[in-house]
Design a protein around this motif. Structure first.
Motif, short mmCIF file in Angstrom:
data_model
loop_
_atom_site.label_atom_id
_atom_site.label_comp_id
_atom_site.label_asym_id
_atom_site.label_seq_id
_atom_site.Cartn_x
_atom_site.Cartn_y
_atom_site.Cartn_z
N LEU A 1 0.84 -1.18 0.00
CA LEU A 1 0.00 0.00 0.00
C LEU A 1 0.88 1.24 0.00
CD1 LEU A 1 -2.90 1.06 0.10
CD2 LEU A 1 -2.68 1.12 2.58
N THR B 1 -3.35 6.26 0.65
CA THR B 1 -4.82 6.29 0.64
C THR B 1 -5.25 7.75 0.68
OG1 THR B 1 -4.98 6.21 3.05
CG2 THR B 1 -5.02 4.11 1.88
N VAL C 1 -6.97 4.27 -3.33
CA VAL C 1 -5.70 3.77 -2.81
C VAL C 1 -4.74 3.62 -3.99
CG1 VAL C 1 -6.71 2.55 -0.85
CG2 VAL C 1 -6.37 1.33 -2.98
N GLU D 1 -1.40 1.31 -4.89
CA GLU D 1 -0.78 0.11 -4.37
C GLU D 1 0.13 -0.52 -5.41
OE1 GLU D 1 -3.30 -2.07 -1.69
OE2 GLU D 1 -2.62 -3.95 -2.55
N ARG E 1 -10.53 0.55 -3.07
CA ARG E 1 -10.00 -0.64 -2.40
C ARG E 1 -10.51 -1.90 -3.08
NH1 ARG E 1 -5.88 -1.62 -0.16
NH2 ARG E 1 -5.93 -3.13 -1.77
N ASP F 1 -8.26 -4.68 -5.15
CA ASP F 1 -8.31 -6.10 -4.79
C ASP F 1 -8.67 -6.95 -6.01
OD1 ASP F 1 -7.61 -5.50 -2.19
OD2 ASP F 1 -9.66 -5.67 -1.41
#
Length: 156
Positions: free
Chosen positions: A73, A76, A82, A84, A143, A147
């Motif tokens: 990460l 944010t 975010v 990443e 987020r 993912d």
């Protein structure tokens, strides 16, 4: 945030919150911390003071900075985005394929803003950029989107 050296003690960090509350943290030279909360009606009067051991301080940092657990990460925002790092495995399905084939933005809403390869960075890679095992993709999105992007890139 205001920083004040405290000779022989450590450093004091003062913060006034958006709600005009005064907080301070004294970082003692021995690794302990003192957290002070000042009264709302008198910002110079301390209402509560907590002395934390080094281990308690580490636990508090973990609670305040959950990103501390994820070396991938990067950042944010208050907007719910975010940034990443996602590493592409040498055994990845995408190894040798072009970025556009992943349909990353279409499927997840995530943008790939850079690809790191060895000691080089390729900013804003085009859809015809050829991926290679060991690449690290820098992505930005929600987020959930990040993912989902990690799941797509993790395909072998």
């Amino acid at each position: 945030m205001r920083t004040t050296p405290l000779p022989g003690i450590g450093v004091q960090y003062d913060l006034t919150t958006r709600e005009h509350r005064h907080l301070s943290v004294i970082a003692h030279r021995d690794g302990t911390r003192t957290v002070n909360v000042y009264r709302a009606d008198d910002p110079d009067a301390c209402a509560q003071s907590l002395h934390l051991t080094g281990a308690e301080t580490a636990s508090l940092i973990d609670a305040l900075m959950p990103a501390h657990h994820s070396p991938n990460l990067l950042h944010t925002t208050d907007l719910g985005l975010v940034a990443e790092r996602i590493e592409l495995s040498a055994h990845s399905y995408w190894n040798g394929r072009v970025l556009g084939e992943t349909r990353m933005r279409t499927e997840t809403g995530v943008s790939v803003v850079a690809v790191l390869r060895r000691a080089e960075a390729r900013p804003s890679p085009a859809p015809d950029f050829r991926l290679a095992g060991g690449d690290t993709l820098i992505v930005i999105g929600t987020r959930e989107g990040v993912d989902a992007a990690a799941a797509i890139l993790g395909r072998e």
